[in-house]
Design a protein around this motif. Sequence first.
Motif, PDB file in Angstrom:
ATOM      1  N   UNK A 185       0.779  -1.158   0.062  1.00 37.05           N
ATOM      2  CA  UNK A 185      -0.040   0.073  -0.118  1.00 37.05           C
ATOM      3  C   UNK A 185       0.938   1.369  -0.046  1.00 37.05           C
ATOM      4  N   UNK A 186       1.073   1.725  -1.041  1.00 33.23           N
ATOM      5  CA  UNK A 186       2.011   2.919  -1.387  1.00 33.23           C
ATOM      6  C   UNK A 186       1.560   4.331  -0.872  1.00 33.23           C
ATOM      7  N   UNK A 187       2.540   5.086  -0.787  1.00 31.72           N
ATOM      8  CA  UNK A 187       1.967   6.549  -0.174  1.00 31.72           C
ATOM      9  C   UNK A 187       2.778   7.535  -1.298  1.00 31.72           C
ATOM     10  N   UNK A 188       1.788   8.610  -1.676  1.00 26.44           N
ATOM     11  CA  UNK A 188       2.532   9.499  -2.367  1.00 26.44           C
ATOM     12  C   UNK A 188       2.392  10.848  -1.807  1.00 26.44           C
ATOM     13  N   UNK A 189       3.506  11.522  -1.777  1.00 29.62           N
ATOM     14  CA  UNK A 189       3.563  12.812  -1.289  1.00 29.62           C
ATOM     15  C   UNK A 189       3.793  13.830  -2.316  1.00 29.62           C
ATOM     16  N   UNK A 190       2.812  14.246  -3.051  1.00 28.82           N
ATOM     17  CA  UNK A 190       2.879  15.107  -4.310  1.00 28.82           C
ATOM     18  C   UNK A 190       3.652  15.999  -4.246  1.00 28.82           C
ATOM     19  N   UNK A 191       3.516  17.025  -3.046  1.00 31.25           N
ATOM     20  CA  UNK A 191       4.240  18.479  -3.040  1.00 31.25           C
ATOM     21  C   UNK A 191       5.677  18.057  -2.758  1.00 31.25           C
ATOM     22  N   UNK A 192       6.225  16.685  -2.717  1.00 33.42           N
ATOM     23  CA  UNK A 192       7.776  16.558  -2.627  1.00 33.42           C
ATOM     24  C   UNK A 192       8.061  15.582  -3.660  1.00 33.42           C
ATOM     25  N   UNK A 193       7.105  15.285  -4.659  1.00 28.14           N
ATOM     26  CA  UNK A 193       7.403  14.390  -5.518  1.00 28.14           C
ATOM     27  C   UNK A 193       8.158  13.158  -5.079  1.00 28.14           C
ATOM     28  N   UNK A 194       7.595  12.455  -3.965  1.00 25.57           N
ATOM     29  CA  UNK A 194       8.020  11.318  -3.381  1.00 25.57           C
ATOM     30  C   UNK A 194       7.078   9.978  -3.343  1.00 25.57           C
ATOM     31  N   UNK A 195       7.270   8.874  -3.686  1.00 27.04           N
ATOM     32  CA  UNK A 195       6.713   7.812  -3.601  1.00 27.04           C
ATOM     33  C   UNK A 195       7.378   6.930  -2.354  1.00 27.04           C
ATOM     34  N   UNK A 196       6.774   6.291  -1.456  1.00 22.88           N
ATOM     35  CA  UNK A 196       6.898   5.278  -0.557  1.00 22.88           C
ATOM     36  C   UNK A 196       6.754   4.096  -0.779  1.00 22.88           C
ATOM     37  N   UNK A 197       7.269   3.051  -0.920  1.00 24.72           N
ATOM     38  CA  UNK A 197       6.868   1.702  -1.218  1.00 24.72           C
ATOM     39  C   UNK A 197       7.177   0.805  -0.057  1.00 24.72           C
ATOM     40  N   UNK A 200      11.977   4.637  -0.694  1.00 27.70           N
ATOM     41  CA  UNK A 200      11.440   5.933  -1.166  1.00 27.70           C
ATOM     42  C   UNK A 200      12.177   5.951  -2.523  1.00 27.70           C
ATOM     43  N   UNK A 201      11.203   6.827  -3.291  1.00 27.80           N
ATOM     44  CA  UNK A 201      11.492   6.978  -4.723  1.00 27.80           C
ATOM     45  C   UNK A 201      11.214   8.560  -5.265  1.00 27.80           C
ATOM     46  N   UNK A 202      12.279   9.218  -5.914  1.00 26.63           N
ATOM     47  CA  UNK A 202      12.060  10.573  -6.210  1.00 26.63           C
ATOM     48  C   UNK A 202      11.033  10.175  -7.571  1.00 26.63           C
ATOM     49  N   UNK A 203       9.919  11.126  -7.793  1.00 26.36           N
ATOM     50  CA  UNK A 203       9.031  11.198  -9.054  1.00 26.36           C
ATOM     51  C   UNK A 203       9.902  12.133  -9.670  1.00 26.36           C
ATOM     52  N   UNK A 204      10.171  11.871 -11.128  1.00 27.90           N
ATOM     53  CA  UNK A 204      11.048  12.888 -11.841  1.00 27.90           C
ATOM     54  C   UNK A 204      10.076  13.326 -12.833  1.00 27.90           C
ATOM     55  N   UNK A 205       9.776  14.510 -12.795  1.00 24.01           N
ATOM     56  CA  UNK A 205       9.176  15.090 -13.919  1.00 24.01           C
ATOM     57  C   UNK A 205       9.812  15.235 -15.135  1.00 24.01           C
ATOM     58  N   UNK A 206       9.223  14.374 -16.301  1.00 22.92           N
ATOM     59  CA  UNK A 206       9.791  14.467 -17.613  1.00 22.92           C
ATOM     60  C   UNK A 206       9.443  15.665 -18.401  1.00 22.92           C
TER      61      UNK A 206
END
Length: 263
Positions: free
Chosen positions: A235-247, A257-263
Amino acid sequence: MPIPGLTRLWDTETTLTTSESVYYDKERNILYVSCINGTPPDKKDQDGFIARVDLDGKIKDLKWVTGLSGPKGMGMHGTTLYVTDIDRLVAIDVTTGKSNNTWKVEGASFLNDVYVTPDGTVYFTDSNTSKIHSLVQGKVTTVIADTTLGGTNGILVEGPTIYVAGMQSGNVSRIDIPTGNIEKLTMGIPNGDGVERYGDALLVSNWSGQVFYVASDGETTMLLDSQEAKLNSADIEVIAEKNLMLVPTFFGNSVTAYQLIKN
Protein backbone atom coordinates in the motif's frame (compact mmCIF):
# COMPACT_ATOMS: atom_id res chain seq x y z
CA MET A 1 1.17 15.78 -16.78
CA PRO A 2 3.93 13.72 -18.46
CA ILE A 3 4.64 10.23 -17.13
CA PRO A 4 7.29 10.60 -14.39
CA GLY A 5 10.52 8.69 -14.02
CA LEU A 6 11.77 7.20 -10.76
CA THR A 7 15.00 7.60 -8.84
CA ARG A 8 15.59 5.41 -5.81
CA LEU A 9 16.46 7.56 -2.77
CA TRP A 10 16.71 5.31 0.27
CA ASP A 11 15.69 2.09 1.98
CA THR A 12 14.90 1.70 5.65
CA GLU A 13 16.48 -0.99 7.76
CA THR A 14 14.79 -4.38 7.35
CA THR A 15 13.15 -4.33 10.79
CA LEU A 16 9.72 -3.24 9.53
CA THR A 17 8.55 -6.85 9.49
CA THR A 18 5.88 -7.47 6.85
CA SER A 19 5.52 -3.76 6.09
CA GLU A 20 2.09 -3.31 4.56
CA SER A 21 1.16 0.37 4.38
CA VAL A 22 2.77 3.82 4.61
CA TYR A 23 0.95 7.01 5.60
CA TYR A 24 2.38 10.56 5.66
CA ASP A 25 1.40 12.80 8.59
CA LYS A 26 1.99 16.24 7.08
CA GLU A 27 1.41 18.08 10.37
CA ARG A 28 4.23 16.18 12.11
CA ASN A 29 6.30 15.49 8.96
CA ILE A 30 6.52 11.81 9.84
CA LEU A 31 5.69 8.49 8.17
CA TYR A 32 3.61 5.81 9.85
CA VAL A 33 4.27 2.25 8.68
CA SER A 34 1.88 -0.59 9.51
CA CYS A 35 3.68 -3.89 10.04
CA ILE A 36 1.79 -7.18 10.14
CA ASN A 37 4.89 -8.89 11.58
CA GLY A 38 4.52 -12.30 9.97
CA THR A 39 1.86 -14.18 8.10
CA PRO A 40 -0.91 -15.10 7.60
CA PRO A 41 -2.06 -11.47 7.50
CA ASP A 42 -5.44 -12.30 9.01
CA LYS A 43 -4.19 -14.17 12.07
CA LYS A 44 -5.26 -12.68 15.41
CA ASP A 45 -1.86 -12.96 17.07
CA GLN A 46 -1.54 -9.39 18.42
CA ASP A 47 2.07 -9.13 17.25
CA GLY A 48 1.43 -6.42 14.64
CA PHE A 49 2.68 -2.88 15.15
CA ILE A 50 2.96 0.60 13.69
CA ALA A 51 6.36 2.28 13.33
CA ARG A 52 7.28 5.94 12.91
CA VAL A 53 9.88 6.71 10.25
CA ASP A 54 11.55 10.01 9.30
CA LEU A 55 11.45 11.25 5.71
CA ASP A 56 15.11 10.34 5.33
CA GLY A 57 14.32 6.69 6.02
CA LYS A 58 15.53 6.56 9.62
CA ILE A 59 13.30 4.55 11.92
CA LYS A 60 12.38 6.88 14.76
CA ASP A 61 10.17 4.56 16.82
CA LEU A 62 9.97 0.94 15.66
CA LYS A 63 7.09 -0.22 17.85
CA TRP A 64 5.26 3.04 18.40
CA VAL A 65 1.88 1.23 18.54
CA THR A 66 1.67 -2.44 19.50
CA GLY A 67 -1.06 -4.99 20.22
CA LEU A 68 -2.52 -5.05 16.70
CA SER A 69 -2.80 -8.30 14.75
CA GLY A 70 -2.88 -7.53 11.03
CA PRO A 71 -2.68 -3.73 10.67
CA LYS A 72 -3.05 -2.58 7.09
CA GLY A 73 -4.42 0.69 5.67
CA MET A 74 -4.25 3.99 7.55
CA GLY A 75 -5.77 7.47 7.35
CA MET A 76 -5.97 10.53 9.60
CA HIS A 77 -8.33 13.25 10.75
CA GLY A 78 -7.11 15.77 13.29
CA THR A 79 -4.96 13.89 15.80
CA THR A 80 -6.65 10.54 15.17
CA LEU A 81 -5.01 7.85 13.06
CA TYR A 82 -7.41 5.18 11.80
CA VAL A 83 -6.06 1.72 10.96
CA THR A 84 -7.78 -1.47 9.86
CA ASP A 85 -7.03 -4.62 11.84
CA ILE A 86 -8.60 -7.72 10.26
CA ASP A 87 -12.21 -7.31 11.45
CA ARG A 88 -12.08 -3.97 13.24
CA LEU A 89 -11.23 -0.34 12.69
CA VAL A 90 -8.96 1.11 15.37
CA ALA A 91 -8.57 4.79 16.29
CA ILE A 92 -5.19 5.89 17.67
CA ASP A 93 -4.40 9.23 19.26
CA VAL A 94 -1.13 10.26 17.60
CA THR A 95 -0.20 12.51 20.53
CA THR A 96 0.00 9.48 22.83
CA GLY A 97 0.29 6.47 20.51
CA LYS A 98 -2.65 4.88 22.36
CA SER A 99 -5.89 3.48 20.98
CA ASN A 100 -8.93 5.44 22.06
CA ASN A 101 -11.69 3.63 20.16
CA THR A 102 -12.43 0.46 18.19
CA TRP A 103 -15.26 -0.53 15.86
CA LYS A 104 -15.90 -4.22 15.17
CA VAL A 105 -17.21 -4.79 11.64
CA GLU A 106 -19.72 -7.60 11.41
CA GLY A 107 -18.89 -10.22 8.79
CA ALA A 108 -15.45 -8.82 8.06
CA SER A 109 -12.29 -10.95 8.01
CA PHE A 110 -9.86 -8.94 5.85
CA LEU A 111 -10.33 -5.20 6.25
CA ASN A 112 -7.73 -3.43 4.18
CA ASP A 113 -7.14 0.12 2.94
CA VAL A 114 -8.38 3.38 4.50
CA TYR A 115 -9.13 6.85 3.16
CA VAL A 116 -10.29 9.75 5.33
CA THR A 117 -11.99 12.73 3.67
CA PRO A 118 -11.49 16.33 4.85
CA ASP A 119 -14.81 16.25 6.73
CA GLY A 120 -13.65 13.24 8.76
CA THR A 121 -15.60 10.49 6.99
CA VAL A 122 -13.55 7.29 7.16
CA TYR A 123 -13.87 4.97 4.15
CA PHE A 124 -12.29 1.51 4.32
CA THR A 125 -12.26 -1.59 2.18
CA ASP A 126 -13.31 -5.12 3.06
CA SER A 127 -11.36 -7.33 0.65
CA ASN A 128 -12.87 -10.76 1.29
CA THR A 129 -16.42 -9.49 0.77
CA SER A 130 -15.75 -6.84 -1.93
CA LYS A 131 -17.35 -4.18 0.24
CA ILE A 132 -16.56 -0.57 1.11
CA HIS A 133 -17.60 0.67 4.55
CA SER A 134 -17.68 4.12 6.09
CA LEU A 135 -17.45 5.47 9.61
CA VAL A 136 -19.56 8.58 10.21
CA GLN A 137 -20.25 10.00 13.66
CA GLY A 138 -19.16 6.79 15.32
CA LYS A 139 -21.32 4.48 13.21
CA VAL A 140 -20.08 1.98 10.59
CA THR A 141 -22.25 1.48 7.52
CA THR A 142 -21.72 -0.32 4.21
CA VAL A 143 -21.42 2.10 1.31
CA ILE A 144 -21.23 -0.49 -1.44
CA ALA A 145 -21.15 -4.28 -1.73
CA ASP A 146 -20.43 -5.62 -5.20
CA THR A 147 -18.50 -8.79 -6.01
CA THR A 148 -17.65 -7.46 -9.50
CA LEU A 149 -15.15 -5.14 -7.78
CA GLY A 150 -13.07 -8.25 -7.23
CA GLY A 151 -11.67 -7.96 -3.73
CA THR A 152 -11.68 -4.28 -2.79
CA ASN A 153 -8.28 -3.06 -1.63
CA GLY A 154 -6.65 0.33 -2.32
CA ILE A 155 -9.07 3.26 -2.04
CA LEU A 156 -9.04 6.95 -2.93
CA VAL A 157 -12.06 9.21 -2.36
CA GLU A 158 -12.51 12.54 -4.13
CA GLY A 159 -15.83 14.29 -3.59
CA PRO A 160 -18.60 11.96 -4.78
CA THR A 161 -16.14 9.57 -6.45
CA ILE A 162 -14.38 6.48 -5.09
CA TYR A 163 -11.45 4.89 -6.91
CA VAL A 164 -10.76 1.33 -5.78
CA ALA A 165 -8.30 -1.39 -6.82
CA GLY A 166 -9.43 -5.01 -6.94
CA MET A 167 -7.08 -7.66 -5.54
CA GLN A 168 -8.64 -10.49 -7.53
CA SER A 169 -10.13 -8.67 -10.51
CA GLY A 170 -7.06 -6.65 -11.48
CA ASN A 171 -9.38 -3.72 -12.18
CA VAL A 172 -9.27 -0.15 -10.97
CA SER A 173 -12.88 0.98 -10.70
CA ARG A 174 -14.47 4.40 -10.41
CA ILE A 175 -17.61 4.51 -8.28
CA ASP A 176 -20.18 7.29 -8.08
CA ILE A 177 -21.19 7.35 -4.40
CA PRO A 178 -24.70 8.84 -4.77
CA THR A 179 -25.83 6.38 -7.46
CA GLY A 180 -23.54 3.41 -6.78
CA ASN A 181 -22.66 3.31 -10.47
CA ILE A 182 -19.41 1.43 -11.18
CA GLU A 183 -17.14 2.12 -14.14
CA LYS A 184 -13.89 0.30 -14.93
CA LEU A 185 -11.09 2.83 -15.31
CA THR A 186 -8.46 0.27 -16.24
CA MET A 187 -7.88 -3.48 -16.19
CA GLY A 188 -4.81 -5.68 -15.95
CA ILE A 189 -3.22 -4.63 -12.66
CA PRO A 190 -3.05 -7.93 -10.75
CA ASN A 191 -3.07 -7.91 -6.95
CA GLY A 192 -4.16 -4.26 -6.93
CA ASP A 193 -3.06 -2.62 -3.68
CA GLY A 194 -2.40 1.10 -3.11
CA VAL A 195 -4.18 3.85 -5.07
CA GLU A 196 -2.77 7.39 -4.89
CA ARG A 197 -3.40 10.65 -6.73
CA TYR A 198 -0.50 12.19 -8.68
CA GLY A 199 -1.51 15.22 -10.72
CA ASP A 200 -4.31 14.25 -13.07
CA ALA A 201 -3.31 10.58 -12.92
CA LEU A 202 -3.29 7.76 -10.39
CA LEU A 203 -0.38 5.67 -9.16
CA VAL A 204 -1.51 2.12 -8.43
CA SER A 205 0.58 -0.67 -6.95
CA ASN A 206 0.50 -4.37 -7.67
CA TRP A 207 1.36 -6.14 -4.41
CA SER A 208 3.61 -8.55 -6.31
CA GLY A 209 6.12 -5.76 -7.00
CA GLN A 210 4.94 -3.26 -9.57
CA VAL A 211 3.67 0.32 -9.65
CA PHE A 212 1.63 1.71 -12.54
CA TYR A 213 0.83 5.20 -13.79
CA VAL A 214 -2.86 5.30 -14.74
CA ALA A 215 -3.83 8.31 -16.86
CA SER A 216 -7.27 9.90 -16.57
CA ASP A 217 -8.39 8.02 -19.71
CA GLY A 218 -7.30 4.70 -18.18
CA GLU A 219 -4.11 4.28 -20.23
CA THR A 220 -1.64 2.41 -18.03
CA THR A 221 2.17 2.55 -17.94
CA MET A 222 4.42 0.56 -15.62
CA LEU A 223 6.78 2.76 -13.59
CA LEU A 224 8.37 0.19 -11.31
CA ASP A 225 9.01 -3.55 -11.42
CA SER A 226 10.83 -4.98 -8.41
CA GLN A 227 9.63 -8.57 -8.85
CA GLU A 228 13.05 -9.86 -9.94
CA ALA A 229 14.51 -8.42 -6.73
CA LYS A 230 11.70 -10.22 -4.86
CA LEU A 231 10.45 -6.98 -3.33
CA ASN A 232 6.72 -6.47 -3.02
CA SER A 233 4.97 -3.14 -3.44
CA ALA A 234 2.06 -3.06 -1.03
CA ASP A 235 0.00 0.00 0.00
CA ILE A 236 2.08 2.88 -1.38
CA GLU A 237 2.05 6.52 -0.27
CA VAL A 238 2.60 9.50 -2.57
CA ILE A 239 3.59 12.92 -1.23
CA ALA A 240 2.82 14.93 -4.35
CA GLU A 241 4.24 18.24 -3.12
CA LYS A 242 7.59 16.52 -2.53
CA ASN A 243 7.36 14.33 -5.67
CA LEU A 244 7.98 11.39 -3.37
CA MET A 245 6.65 7.82 -3.50
CA LEU A 246 7.03 5.46 -0.54
CA VAL A 247 6.78 1.73 -1.18
CA PRO A 248 6.33 -0.81 1.63
CA THR A 249 8.06 -4.00 0.50
CA PHE A 250 6.00 -6.44 2.64
CA PHE A 251 8.22 -9.56 2.74
CA GLY A 252 11.20 -7.25 2.19
CA ASN A 253 10.51 -5.88 5.71
CA SER A 254 11.35 -2.32 4.69
CA VAL A 255 10.16 0.84 2.99
CA THR A 256 11.80 2.21 -0.17
CA ALA A 257 11.55 5.86 -1.20
CA TYR A 258 11.58 7.01 -4.82
CA GLN A 259 11.79 10.50 -6.25
CA LEU A 260 9.17 11.08 -8.94
CA ILE A 261 11.07 12.84 -11.72
CA LYS A 262 9.00 15.11 -13.94
CA ASN A 263 9.91 14.50 -17.59
